[in-house]
Design a protein around this motif. Structure first.
Motif, PDB file in Angstrom:
ATOM      1  N   ASP A 138       0.783  -1.185   0.008  1.00 24.78           N
ATOM      2  CA  ASP A 138      -0.170   0.066   0.020  1.00 24.78           C
ATOM      3  C   ASP A 138       0.787   1.238   0.125  1.00 24.78           C
ATOM      4  OD1 ASP A 138      -2.542   1.546  -0.035  1.00 24.78           O
ATOM      5  OD2 ASP A 138      -3.043   1.244   1.959  1.00 24.78           O
ATOM      6  N   SER A 139       1.944   1.293  -1.090  1.00 30.00           N
ATOM      7  CA  SER A 139       2.511   2.706  -1.073  1.00 30.00           C
ATOM      8  C   SER A 139       1.847   3.822  -1.343  1.00 30.00           C
ATOM      9  CB  SER A 139       3.867   2.281  -2.274  1.00 30.00           C
ATOM     10  OG  SER A 139       2.974   2.097  -3.254  1.00 30.00           O
ATOM     11  N   LYS A 140       0.663   3.853  -2.187  1.00 29.22           N
ATOM     12  CA  LYS A 140      -0.294   4.718  -2.108  1.00 29.22           C
ATOM     13  C   LYS A 140      -0.643   5.628  -0.941  1.00 29.22           C
ATOM     14  CE  LYS A 140      -5.106   5.720  -3.228  1.00 29.22           C
ATOM     15  NZ  LYS A 140      -6.358   5.290  -3.408  1.00 29.22           N
ATOM     16  N   ARG A 141      -0.799   4.635   0.175  1.00 33.12           N
ATOM     17  CA  ARG A 141      -1.215   5.486   1.355  1.00 33.12           C
ATOM     18  C   ARG A 141       0.012   5.624   2.264  1.00 33.12           C
ATOM     19  NH1 ARG A 141      -2.082   3.237   6.304  1.00 33.12           N
ATOM     20  NH2 ARG A 141      -1.584   1.133   5.397  1.00 33.12           N
ATOM     21  N   VAL A 163      15.398  10.152  -2.828  1.00 31.75           N
ATOM     22  CA  VAL A 163      15.687   8.810  -3.313  1.00 31.75           C
ATOM     23  C   VAL A 163      14.677   7.915  -3.034  1.00 31.75           C
ATOM     24  CG1 VAL A 163      17.688   7.031  -3.696  1.00 31.75           C
ATOM     25  CG2 VAL A 163      17.918   9.713  -3.010  1.00 31.75           C
ATOM     26  N   THR A 164      14.116   7.107  -4.248  1.00 36.82           N
ATOM     27  CA  THR A 164      12.974   6.295  -3.603  1.00 36.82           C
ATOM     28  C   THR A 164      12.913   5.042  -4.842  1.00 36.82           C
ATOM     29  OG1 THR A 164      10.516   6.127  -3.412  1.00 36.82           O
ATOM     30  CG2 THR A 164      11.480   7.697  -5.122  1.00 36.82           C
ATOM     31  N   HIS A 165      12.386   4.106  -4.255  1.00 37.99           N
ATOM     32  CA  HIS A 165      12.252   3.079  -5.276  1.00 37.99           C
ATOM     33  C   HIS A 165      10.668   2.567  -5.222  1.00 37.99           C
ATOM     34  CE1 HIS A 165      14.075  -1.000  -7.202  1.00 37.99           C
ATOM     35  NE2 HIS A 165      13.001  -1.460  -6.371  1.00 37.99           N
ATOM     36  N   GLN A 166       9.734   3.386  -6.050  1.00 42.40           N
ATOM     37  CA  GLN A 166       8.595   3.136  -5.781  1.00 42.40           C
ATOM     38  C   GLN A 166       7.869   3.400  -7.250  1.00 42.40           C
ATOM     39  OE1 GLN A 166       8.731   2.181  -1.762  1.00 42.40           O
ATOM     40  NE2 GLN A 166       6.977   1.910  -3.204  1.00 42.40           N
ATOM     41  N   THR A 167       6.606   3.020  -7.562  1.00 44.20           N
ATOM     42  CA  THR A 167       5.969   3.228  -8.710  1.00 44.20           C
ATOM     43  C   THR A 167       5.356   4.444  -8.758  1.00 44.20           C
ATOM     44  OG1 THR A 167       5.876   0.874  -9.209  1.00 44.20           O
ATOM     45  CG2 THR A 167       4.307   2.109 -10.464  1.00 44.20           C
ATOM     46  N   PHE A 168       5.281   5.511  -9.535  1.00 43.50           N
ATOM     47  CA  PHE A 168       4.644   6.731  -9.768  1.00 43.50           C
ATOM     48  C   PHE A 168       3.619   6.616 -10.733  1.00 43.50           C
ATOM     49  CE2 PHE A 168       8.504   7.913  -7.537  1.00 43.50           C
ATOM     50  CZ  PHE A 168       8.137   8.699  -6.270  1.00 43.50           C
ATOM     51  N   ASP A 169       2.635   7.343 -10.717  1.00 43.83           N
ATOM     52  CA  ASP A 169       1.641   7.229 -11.806  1.00 43.83           C
ATOM     53  C   ASP A 169       2.059   7.908 -13.031  1.00 43.83           C
ATOM     54  OD1 ASP A 169      -0.178  10.288 -12.043  1.00 43.83           O
ATOM     55  OD2 ASP A 169       1.381  10.037 -10.448  1.00 43.83           O
ATOM     56  N   GLN A 170       1.669   7.344 -14.120  1.00 45.59           N
ATOM     57  CA  GLN A 170       2.088   7.494 -15.467  1.00 45.59           C
ATOM     58  C   GLN A 170       3.261   6.626 -15.866  1.00 45.59           C
ATOM     59  OE1 GLN A 170       0.060   8.827 -17.887  1.00 45.59           O
ATOM     60  NE2 GLN A 170      -1.482   8.561 -16.209  1.00 45.59           N
ATOM     61  N   ALA A 171       3.995   5.984 -15.040  1.00 43.89           N
ATOM     62  CA  ALA A 171       5.166   5.274 -15.457  1.00 43.89           C
ATOM     63  C   ALA A 171       4.588   4.045 -16.350  1.00 43.89           C
ATOM     64  CB  ALA A 171       5.846   4.415 -14.125  1.00 43.89           C
ATOM     65  N   ARG A 184      -4.239   2.867  -7.891  1.00 46.84           N
ATOM     66  CA  ARG A 184      -3.653   1.666  -7.419  1.00 46.84           C
ATOM     67  C   ARG A 184      -3.006   1.854  -6.500  1.00 46.84           C
ATOM     68  NH1 ARG A 184      -2.280  -2.187 -11.810  1.00 46.84           N
ATOM     69  NH2 ARG A 184      -0.380  -2.432 -10.409  1.00 46.84           N
ATOM     70  N   GLN A 185      -3.223   0.751  -5.397  1.00 45.48           N
ATOM     71  CA  GLN A 185      -2.566   0.557  -3.985  1.00 45.48           C
ATOM     72  C   GLN A 185      -0.883   0.614  -4.320  1.00 45.48           C
ATOM     73  OE1 GLN A 185      -3.775  -2.694  -1.910  1.00 45.48           O
ATOM     74  NE2 GLN A 185      -5.280  -1.379  -0.705  1.00 45.48           N
ATOM     75  N   ASP A 186      -0.311   0.236  -5.238  1.00 46.73           N
ATOM     76  CA  ASP A 186       1.153   0.067  -5.508  1.00 46.73           C
ATOM     77  C   ASP A 186       1.636   1.324  -6.114  1.00 46.73           C
ATOM     78  OD1 ASP A 186       0.041  -0.429  -7.821  1.00 46.73           O
ATOM     79  OD2 ASP A 186       1.479  -2.025  -8.408  1.00 46.73           O
ATOM     80  N   THR A 187       0.817   2.335  -6.228  1.00 45.55           N
ATOM     81  CA  THR A 187       1.180   3.640  -7.242  1.00 45.55           C
ATOM     82  C   THR A 187       1.147   4.892  -6.517  1.00 45.55           C
ATOM     83  OG1 THR A 187       0.576   2.381  -9.262  1.00 45.55           O
ATOM     84  CG2 THR A 187       0.707   4.385  -9.441  1.00 45.55           C
ATOM     85  N   VAL A 188       2.099   5.443  -6.563  1.00 42.15           N
ATOM     86  CA  VAL A 188       1.999   6.861  -5.776  1.00 42.15           C
ATOM     87  C   VAL A 188       1.687   8.122  -6.879  1.00 42.15           C
ATOM     88  CG1 VAL A 188       3.522   8.549  -4.365  1.00 42.15           C
ATOM     89  CG2 VAL A 188       3.826   6.059  -4.063  1.00 42.15           C
ATOM     90  N   SER A 189       0.869   8.798  -6.503  1.00 40.86           N
ATOM     91  CA  SER A 189       0.543   9.956  -7.281  1.00 40.86           C
ATOM     92  C   SER A 189       1.676  11.006  -7.440  1.00 40.86           C
ATOM     93  CB  SER A 189      -0.826  10.607  -6.784  1.00 40.86           C
ATOM     94  OG  SER A 189      -1.730   9.649  -7.031  1.00 40.86           O
ATOM     95  N   ARG A 190       2.142  11.320  -8.378  1.00 36.84           N
ATOM     96  CA  ARG A 190       3.142  12.243  -8.256  1.00 36.84           C
ATOM     97  C   ARG A 190       2.875  13.824  -7.608  1.00 36.84           C
ATOM     98  NH1 ARG A 190       3.398  13.242 -14.065  1.00 36.84           N
ATOM     99  NH2 ARG A 190       1.349  12.386 -13.963  1.00 36.84           N
ATOM    100  N   ASN A 191       1.591  14.121  -7.895  1.00 42.67           N
ATOM    101  CA  ASN A 191       0.957  15.241  -7.004  1.00 42.67           C
ATOM    102  C   ASN A 191       1.147  15.371  -5.644  1.00 42.67           C
ATOM    103  OD1 ASN A 191      -1.164  13.977  -6.681  1.00 42.67           O
ATOM    104  ND2 ASN A 191      -2.459  14.937  -8.277  1.00 42.67           N
TER     105      ASN A 191
END
Length: 339
Positions: A138-141, A163-171, A184-191
């Motif tokens: 749940d990286s989104k939260r 420095v981060t190892h996560q998925t951002f939206d639009q990747a 998505r729970q595994d996706t961090v919004s860039r904004n």
């Protein structure tokens, strides 16, 4: 101020708990990966970089033998000893942590083994770095909580780098250009990323790409991508790393390509064939073989594994011309078996 930014090296690629496959091929591929890794490190030496950033998945698995880990990590320790600070975060392949003593006592190697920030003077600038290990669930939260725990807000610097190892939206990933969407729970919004940062040194996505902050296009989310083709989903992707530099008071970057293994899938409708017919079908493709190529023979047409004949795959491998790695995959409905 100059830096090298890389990620997803997957050193120790040969160590994998798989029952089948081509272990000799994985060894050869691991050698190619390490050669590219040394090329990235050597580039940092050559340009006299002020800092070296590795944003996750330095190693391919968490269970690599300790003595091998130290051999693989040695180029980074040597880089730091040469006066170039090294910043590393654990990624998902390391299960978000390194063995506790791997970089213990290595001056100039900074491991973000927990959310933290540090301030360095580089090339005449004060540069703040914030980072934390890969967030597994749940990286989104949980992303903003981990970021706040770095205490990045206390940094007073000319430039701030996350420095981060996560998925951002639009990747974007894969041959079908799959796009990760916000929500998505595994996706961090860039904004959601604060505009306190001038550069986001990202890892986890294996394709090189640069995403912009929706609220400030001057903030770049940079995925350097993996340093070698790790799977057939990356067969057509260029591989490399990123060199960055402060020019005109802003961070500019360029992508530097690395040699990449050729990868090819050969489909054979093998259901109903005899073992000898399968052998002949495979050997008829030997003209494709090269020492720098990974080939997968994908057997199709069967609804169950019983639809395929017994084949001595090791016998076929013994007859093959030199090749980096050969894989055999049987597809039966939704089931996939690697030989």
């Amino acid at each position: 101020m100059k830096f090298v930014h890389t990620a997803d090296s997957h050193l120790g690629f040969q160590f994998a708990r798989v029952a089948r496959g081509h272990p000799e091929g994985r060894e050869k591929r691991a050698e190619g990966i390490f050669e590219n890794f040394l090329a990235v490190v050597n580039h940092a030496h050559e340009i006299e970089a002020d800092v070296f950033i590795h944003s996750g998945d330095l190693f391919n698995k968490p269970y690599i033998p300790q003595e091998i880990l130290h051999e693989l990590a040695w180029p980074l320790v040597n880089l730091a000893r040469g006066g170039i600070p090294v910043l590393i975060i654990p990624g998902n392949h390391e299960k978000s942590e390194f063995p506790f003593d791997l970089f213990h006592g290595a001056a100039g190697v900074f491991v973000f083994d927990r959310p933290k920030s540090l301030l360095l003077t580089l090339g005449g600038y004060s540069v703040g770095f914030s980072g934390f290990p890969f967030i597994r669930n749940d990286s989104k939260r949980r992303f903003l909580t981990a970021l706040k725990e770095t205490e990045y807000e206390d940094l007073r610097s000319d430039f701030n780098i996350l420095v981060t190892h996560q998925t951002f939206d639009q990747a974007v990933v894969g041959p079908g250009d799959f796009v990760f969407r916000a929500g998505r729970q595994d996706t961090v919004s860039r904004n959601t990323v604060p505009m306190d940062f001038d550069y986001v040194a990202a890892g986890h996505i294996h394709r090189y790409q640069v995403l912009l902050h929706p609220l400030n296009a001057g903030i770049h989310f940079v995925y350097p991508g993996s340093i070698q083709r790790m799977s057939f989903a990356e067969a057509d992707e260029e591989k490399g790393f990123v060199e960055g530099e402060v020019l005109h008071e802003r961070i500019e970057t360029r992508f530097i390509p690395l040699p990449a293994h050729d990868m090819e899938i050969v489909e054979l409708e093998a259901a109903g064939m005899t073992g000898r017919e399968v052998e002949n079908a495979v050997t008829s493709h030997f003209w494709r073989f090269e020492e720098t190529r990974v080939i997968r023979f994908q057997f199709t047409g069967g609804e169950s594994l019983r639809d395929y004949p017994d084949v001595d795959f090791e016998k076929i491998r013994a007859r093959m011309p030199p090749i980096l790695e050969c894989q055999f995959v049987l597809r039966a409905g939704k089931r996939v078996m690697v030989k």
